[in-house]
Design a protein around this motif. Structure first.
Motif, PDB file in Angstrom:
ATOM      1  N   LYS A   1      55.774  35.035  43.573  1.00 25.25           N
ATOM      2  CA  LYS A   1      55.021  35.971  44.345  1.00 25.25           C
ATOM      3  C   LYS A   1      55.763  36.922  45.159  1.00 25.25           C
ATOM      4  CE  LYS A   1      52.257  33.058  46.147  1.00 25.25           C
ATOM      5  NZ  LYS A   1      52.446  31.784  45.488  1.00 25.25           N
ATOM      6  N   PHE A   2      55.635  38.497  45.051  1.00 25.66           N
ATOM      7  CA  PHE A   2      56.275  39.412  45.617  1.00 25.66           C
ATOM      8  C   PHE A   2      57.631  39.576  45.453  1.00 25.66           C
ATOM      9  CE2 PHE A   2      53.050  37.483  48.397  1.00 25.66           C
ATOM     10  CZ  PHE A   2      51.962  38.743  48.602  1.00 25.66           C
ATOM     11  N   ASP A   3      58.099  38.950  44.454  1.00 23.68           N
ATOM     12  CA  ASP A   3      59.561  39.430  43.775  1.00 23.68           C
ATOM     13  C   ASP A   3      59.664  40.844  42.991  1.00 23.68           C
ATOM     14  OD1 ASP A   3      60.849  37.256  44.754  1.00 23.68           O
ATOM     15  OD2 ASP A   3      61.332  36.296  43.093  1.00 23.68           O
TER      16      ASP A   3
ATOM     17  N   ASP B   1      27.900  46.712  36.813  1.00 23.47           N
ATOM     18  CA  ASP B   1      28.245  47.067  38.307  1.00 23.47           C
ATOM     19  C   ASP B   1      29.121  46.303  39.005  1.00 23.47           C
ATOM     20  OD1 ASP B   1      26.468  49.313  38.095  1.00 23.47           O
ATOM     21  OD2 ASP B   1      24.952  48.299  38.932  1.00 23.47           O
ATOM     22  N   GLU B   2      29.056  44.744  38.686  1.00 22.60           N
ATOM     23  CA  GLU B   2      29.859  43.757  39.234  1.00 22.60           C
ATOM     24  C   GLU B   2      31.212  43.782  38.745  1.00 22.60           C
ATOM     25  OE1 GLU B   2      27.896  39.850  39.946  1.00 22.60           O
ATOM     26  OE2 GLU B   2      27.124  40.523  38.121  1.00 22.60           O
ATOM     27  N   CYS B   3      31.425  44.318  37.430  1.00 22.83           N
ATOM     28  CA  CYS B   3      32.649  44.064  36.695  1.00 22.83           C
ATOM     29  C   CYS B   3      33.481  45.755  37.227  1.00 22.83           C
ATOM     30  CB  CYS B   3      32.616  44.344  35.284  1.00 22.83           C
ATOM     31  SG  CYS B   3      32.071  42.855  34.442  1.00 22.83           S
ATOM     32  N   GLU B   4      32.719  46.630  37.333  1.00 20.21           N
ATOM     33  CA  GLU B   4      33.340  47.791  37.723  1.00 20.21           C
ATOM     34  C   GLU B   4      33.871  47.923  39.189  1.00 20.21           C
ATOM     35  OE1 GLU B   4      34.710  51.620  36.851  1.00 20.21           O
ATOM     36  OE2 GLU B   4      33.435  50.172  35.612  1.00 20.21           O
ATOM     37  N   ALA B   5      33.045  46.712  39.974  1.00 17.99           N
ATOM     38  CA  ALA B   5      33.813  46.860  41.281  1.00 17.99           C
ATOM     39  C   ALA B   5      35.317  46.629  41.197  1.00 17.99           C
ATOM     40  CB  ALA B   5      32.855  45.747  42.123  1.00 17.99           C
ATOM     41  N   TRP B   6      35.753  45.771  40.212  1.00 16.42           N
ATOM     42  CA  TRP B   6      36.935  45.181  39.953  1.00 16.42           C
ATOM     43  C   TRP B   6      38.122  46.187  39.293  1.00 16.42           C
ATOM     44  CZ3 TRP B   6      38.244  41.502  43.551  1.00 16.42           C
ATOM     45  CH2 TRP B   6      36.882  40.874  44.297  1.00 16.42           C
ATOM     46  N   ASN B   7      37.760  47.356  39.205  1.00 17.50           N
ATOM     47  CA  ASN B   7      38.250  48.304  38.207  1.00 17.50           C
ATOM     48  C   ASN B   7      39.238  49.378  38.762  1.00 17.50           C
ATOM     49  OD1 ASN B   7      39.063  48.843  35.430  1.00 17.50           O
ATOM     50  ND2 ASN B   7      37.413  50.419  35.377  1.00 17.50           N
ATOM     51  N   ASP B   8      39.475  49.226  40.151  1.00 21.60           N
ATOM     52  CA  ASP B   8      40.488  50.216  40.900  1.00 21.60           C
ATOM     53  C   ASP B   8      41.445  49.646  41.961  1.00 21.60           C
ATOM     54  OD1 ASP B   8      38.520  49.106  42.682  1.00 21.60           O
ATOM     55  OD2 ASP B   8      37.904  50.990  43.458  1.00 21.60           O
ATOM     56  N   ASP B   9      41.960  48.492  41.483  1.00 25.58           N
ATOM     57  CA  ASP B   9      42.875  47.788  42.498  1.00 25.58           C
ATOM     58  C   ASP B   9      44.020  47.624  41.815  1.00 25.58           C
ATOM     59  OD1 ASP B   9      41.792  46.003  40.509  1.00 25.58           O
ATOM     60  OD2 ASP B   9      41.648  44.136  42.035  1.00 25.58           O
ATOM     61  N   ALA B  10      44.503  48.451  40.539  1.00 25.86           N
ATOM     62  CA  ALA B  10      45.829  48.318  40.318  1.00 25.86           C
ATOM     63  C   ALA B  10      47.002  48.592  41.147  1.00 25.86           C
ATOM     64  CB  ALA B  10      45.576  49.023  38.886  1.00 25.86           C
ATOM     65  N   TRP B  11      48.300  48.411  41.016  1.00 29.41           N
ATOM     66  CA  TRP B  11      49.312  48.906  41.714  1.00 29.41           C
ATOM     67  C   TRP B  11      50.438  49.809  40.863  1.00 29.41           C
ATOM     68  CZ3 TRP B  11      49.938  43.113  43.517  1.00 29.41           C
ATOM     69  CH2 TRP B  11      49.023  42.818  44.590  1.00 29.41           C
ATOM     70  N   PRO B  12      50.021  50.963  40.667  1.00 31.09           N
ATOM     71  CA  PRO B  12      50.690  51.686  39.700  1.00 31.09           C
ATOM     72  C   PRO B  12      52.007  51.763  39.870  1.00 31.09           C
ATOM     73  CG  PRO B  12      48.768  52.986  40.684  1.00 31.09           C
ATOM     74  CD  PRO B  12      48.921  51.800  41.464  1.00 31.09           C
ATOM     75  N   THR B  13      52.635  51.372  40.843  1.00 26.15           N
ATOM     76  CA  THR B  13      54.262  51.452  40.997  1.00 26.15           C
ATOM     77  C   THR B  13      54.720  50.176  40.520  1.00 26.15           C
ATOM     78  OG1 THR B  13      54.293  50.478  43.202  1.00 26.15           O
ATOM     79  CG2 THR B  13      54.269  52.708  43.005  1.00 26.15           C
ATOM     80  N   GLY B  14      54.032  49.133  40.103  1.00 24.86           N
ATOM     81  CA  GLY B  14      54.355  47.876  39.906  1.00 24.86           C
ATOM     82  C   GLY B  14      54.876  46.926  40.919  1.00 24.86           C
TER      83      GLY B  14
ATOM     84  N   PRO C   1      51.523  46.593  47.618  1.00 27.48           N
ATOM     85  CA  PRO C   1      51.666  47.540  48.717  1.00 27.48           C
ATOM     86  C   PRO C   1      51.746  46.838  49.900  1.00 27.48           C
ATOM     87  CG  PRO C   1      49.197  47.444  48.022  1.00 27.48           C
ATOM     88  CD  PRO C   1      49.994  46.774  46.823  1.00 27.48           C
ATOM     89  N   ILE C   2      53.109  46.337  50.202  1.00 30.06           N
ATOM     90  CA  ILE C   2      53.163  45.604  51.219  1.00 30.06           C
ATOM     91  C   ILE C   2      54.595  45.966  52.134  1.00 30.06           C
ATOM     92  CG2 ILE C   2      54.862  44.125  49.607  1.00 30.06           C
ATOM     93  CD1 ILE C   2      53.869  41.705  51.324  1.00 30.06           C
ATOM     94  N   THR C   3      54.546  45.934  53.217  1.00 27.21           N
ATOM     95  CA  THR C   3      55.816  46.459  54.111  1.00 27.21           C
ATOM     96  C   THR C   3      56.623  45.228  54.392  1.00 27.21           C
ATOM     97  OG1 THR C   3      54.523  45.571  56.200  1.00 27.21           O
ATOM     98  CG2 THR C   3      54.006  47.872  55.428  1.00 27.21           C
ATOM     99  N   LYS C   4      57.838  45.538  54.844  1.00 22.88           N
ATOM    100  CA  LYS C   4      58.877  44.476  55.087  1.00 22.88           C
ATOM    101  C   LYS C   4      58.401  43.587  56.089  1.00 22.88           C
ATOM    102  CE  LYS C   4      62.877  47.474  53.849  1.00 22.88           C
ATOM    103  NZ  LYS C   4      64.022  47.981  54.007  1.00 22.88           N
ATOM    104  N   GLU C   5      57.664  43.839  57.192  1.00 19.89           N
ATOM    105  CA  GLU C   5      57.065  43.207  58.159  1.00 19.89           C
ATOM    106  C   GLU C   5      56.170  41.940  57.491  1.00 19.89           C
ATOM    107  OE1 GLU C   5      57.272  46.395  58.206  1.00 19.89           O
ATOM    108  OE2 GLU C   5      59.047  46.637  59.737  1.00 19.89           O
ATOM    109  N   GLN C   6      55.365  42.662  56.778  1.00 17.56           N
ATOM    110  CA  GLN C   6      54.345  41.817  55.922  1.00 17.56           C
ATOM    111  C   GLN C   6      55.026  40.957  55.086  1.00 17.56           C
ATOM    112  OE1 GLN C   6      51.952  44.964  54.221  1.00 17.56           O
ATOM    113  NE2 GLN C   6      50.324  44.382  55.546  1.00 17.56           N
ATOM    114  N   LEU C   7      56.180  41.370  54.353  1.00 13.37           N
ATOM    115  CA  LEU C   7      56.708  40.326  53.382  1.00 13.37           C
ATOM    116  C   LEU C   7      57.379  39.372  54.284  1.00 13.37           C
ATOM    117  CD1 LEU C   7      57.565  39.563  50.219  1.00 13.37           C
ATOM    118  CD2 LEU C   7      59.337  41.342  51.000  1.00 13.37           C
ATOM    119  N   ALA C   8      57.861  39.429  55.153  1.00 14.32           N
ATOM    120  CA  ALA C   8      58.830  38.635  56.068  1.00 14.32           C
ATOM    121  C   ALA C   8      57.716  37.353  56.568  1.00 14.32           C
ATOM    122  CB  ALA C   8      59.331  39.009  57.250  1.00 14.32           C
ATOM    123  N   GLU C   9      56.514  37.663  56.767  1.00 16.60           N
ATOM    124  CA  GLU C   9      55.354  36.692  57.454  1.00 16.60           C
ATOM    125  C   GLU C   9      54.916  35.982  56.063  1.00 16.60           C
ATOM    126  OE1 GLU C   9      52.569  39.023  59.153  1.00 16.60           O
ATOM    127  OE2 GLU C   9      53.717  39.554  60.797  1.00 16.60           O
TER     128      GLU C   9
END
Length: 401
Positions: free
Chosen positions: A208-210, A355-368, A371-379
């Protein structure tokens, strides 16, 4: 005299009767329209019916292939697959944006240019990312069409595999189901090409987070797309288990015996490891061996498959590991995320409401990358490095099957 009159009357009758319609009489425009709605495999057979059909295809090859390819929802993924190379493992090169064009005229006139894929200029990690420009010729179109043939084959056999135990429920796929299946097949193929094929393979399990290219392929998908891919892998696992990694053998029942398919490694509990090893085969190779597995002995099949992939028993498939890792990342970064997600399979019966499925159709991470900061990663809790388990080709050991 009578015979001569009869012959003359018969010939005059033949002249007055209307001739039966033939395919030769069909206008060229109609033949072109028929070719443009065919799949590549059917088109190959159709154009070999006679010389006229072959000539029509040859003279309009680019137009026909463009029409076929642009109707496929998985085209952009196939173009990434077709243009994949070792340079994609360089920094910031994996799944790099592409602008793919085809030009009818040799002088590259703009009015004759057709865009097969057009990625916009993006902003990534503080840098401007310009898409790589690739020009295809007619032979490239034929190469991409060969990839479409493989996807078409899986779409055709999928109902038989999906409803294996309930053939009475088997049916053709709906248009939205087919679209989801085609994209899932191509994503599986793209991952397999990069990380299960002849390129360098990471022997460590995804963490995770590598910054891991294997996770990159899954992170750019939405939760809905990830679950659709996972649903396909479940069907592929069952197919390999029952069709590829099983051999006929005698099973004793009371005083009699019957011949049944016996899973490889069943007596030694090796079967899951064997199947996970053969899950590394890409859709094209797996298609070939599924079509021919009943013609060969187990020993010959193992040898042929092992020779098709470099270091076949070096490891097992990692796509399922990457899927699980990314889903855990999403849960850790969003504590409010539901612990139990709705069903989001490929088939309508395996899905919750739209409707239930569409709610999970906008959480992709385009950069691969999450979206986590260095501080969050350290924790985040540290995670040990584990090796991907070694593969098992199913060859007979001292315990037989």
């Amino acid at each position: 005299m009578t015979q001569a009159l009869f012959t003359r009357a018969q010939s005059e009758s033949c002249l007055t009767q209307p001739s039966k319609p033939t395919m030769e009489a069909v206008p060229t425009e109609i033949i072109l329209e028929i070719m443009e709605i065919m799949g590549p495999a059917d088109l190959t057979s159709f154009r070999l019916v006679n010389k006229r059909f072959h000539q029509i295809f040859t003279e309009n090859r680019a137009q026909i292939l463009l029409k076929i390819l642009r109707s496929r929802p998985e085209l952009e993924l196939l173009l990434h697959l077709y243009t994949a190379n070792r340079n994609d493992f360089l920094p910031d090169r994996m799944l790099h944006p592409l602008t793919v064009t085809f030009t009818f005229s040799p002088d590259d006139a703009s009015e004759d240019k057709v865009f097969l894929m057009r990625s916009p200029v993006a902003w990534k990690n503080g840098k401007i990312v310009c898409p790589e420009k690739i020009k295809l010729n007619v032979y490239d179109l034929m190469g991409v069409a060969e990839l479409v043939k493989v996807v078409d084959w899986w779409v055709e056999v999928y109902p038989r595999l999906r409803w294996r135990d309930h053939p009475e429920d088997r049916r053709c796929l709906k248009s939205d189901e087919e679209s989801r299946l085609r994209k899932a097949i191509t994503r599986w193929w793209l991952y397999s090409h990069y990380f299960h094929g002849n390129y360098w393979r990471n022997c460590n399990a995804p963490r995770k987070f590598d910054y891991d290219y294997r996770l990159h392929h899954v992170r750019i998908l939405t939760t809905q797309e990830i679950h659709e891919l996972d649903d396909l892998l479940g069907t592929v696992y069952e197919t390999i288990s029952k069709d590829l990694c099983s051999s006929p053998g005698k099973v004793h029942r009371g005083t009699s015996s019957v011949v049944e398919l016996i899973p490889w490694g069943k007596s030694g509990q090796r079967h899951p490891a064997i199947v996970n090893t053969y899950m590394k085969l890409d859709p094209d190779l797996l298609k070939y061996f599924l079509e021919h597995c009943y013609r060969y002995s187990k020993e010959y099949l193992i040898t042929a498959i092992s020779n098709s992939t470099r270091d076949f028993v070096f490891d097992r498939e990692t796509l399922s590991m990457s899927i699980q890792t990314v889903l855990e990342e999403k849960s850790m970064l969003d504590p409010a995320r539901a612990k139990v997600l709705p069903s989001m399979g490929i088939i309508t019966e395996d899905r919750a409401s739209s409707d239930e499925c569409e709610a999970w159709n906008d959480d992709a991470w385009p950069t691969g990358y999450p979206p986590i900061t260095k501080e969050q990663l350290a924790e985040m809790p540290s995670e040990h490095t584990n090796r991907v388990p070694r593969g098992d080709d199913g060859a007979d050991r001292c315990d037989g099957y």
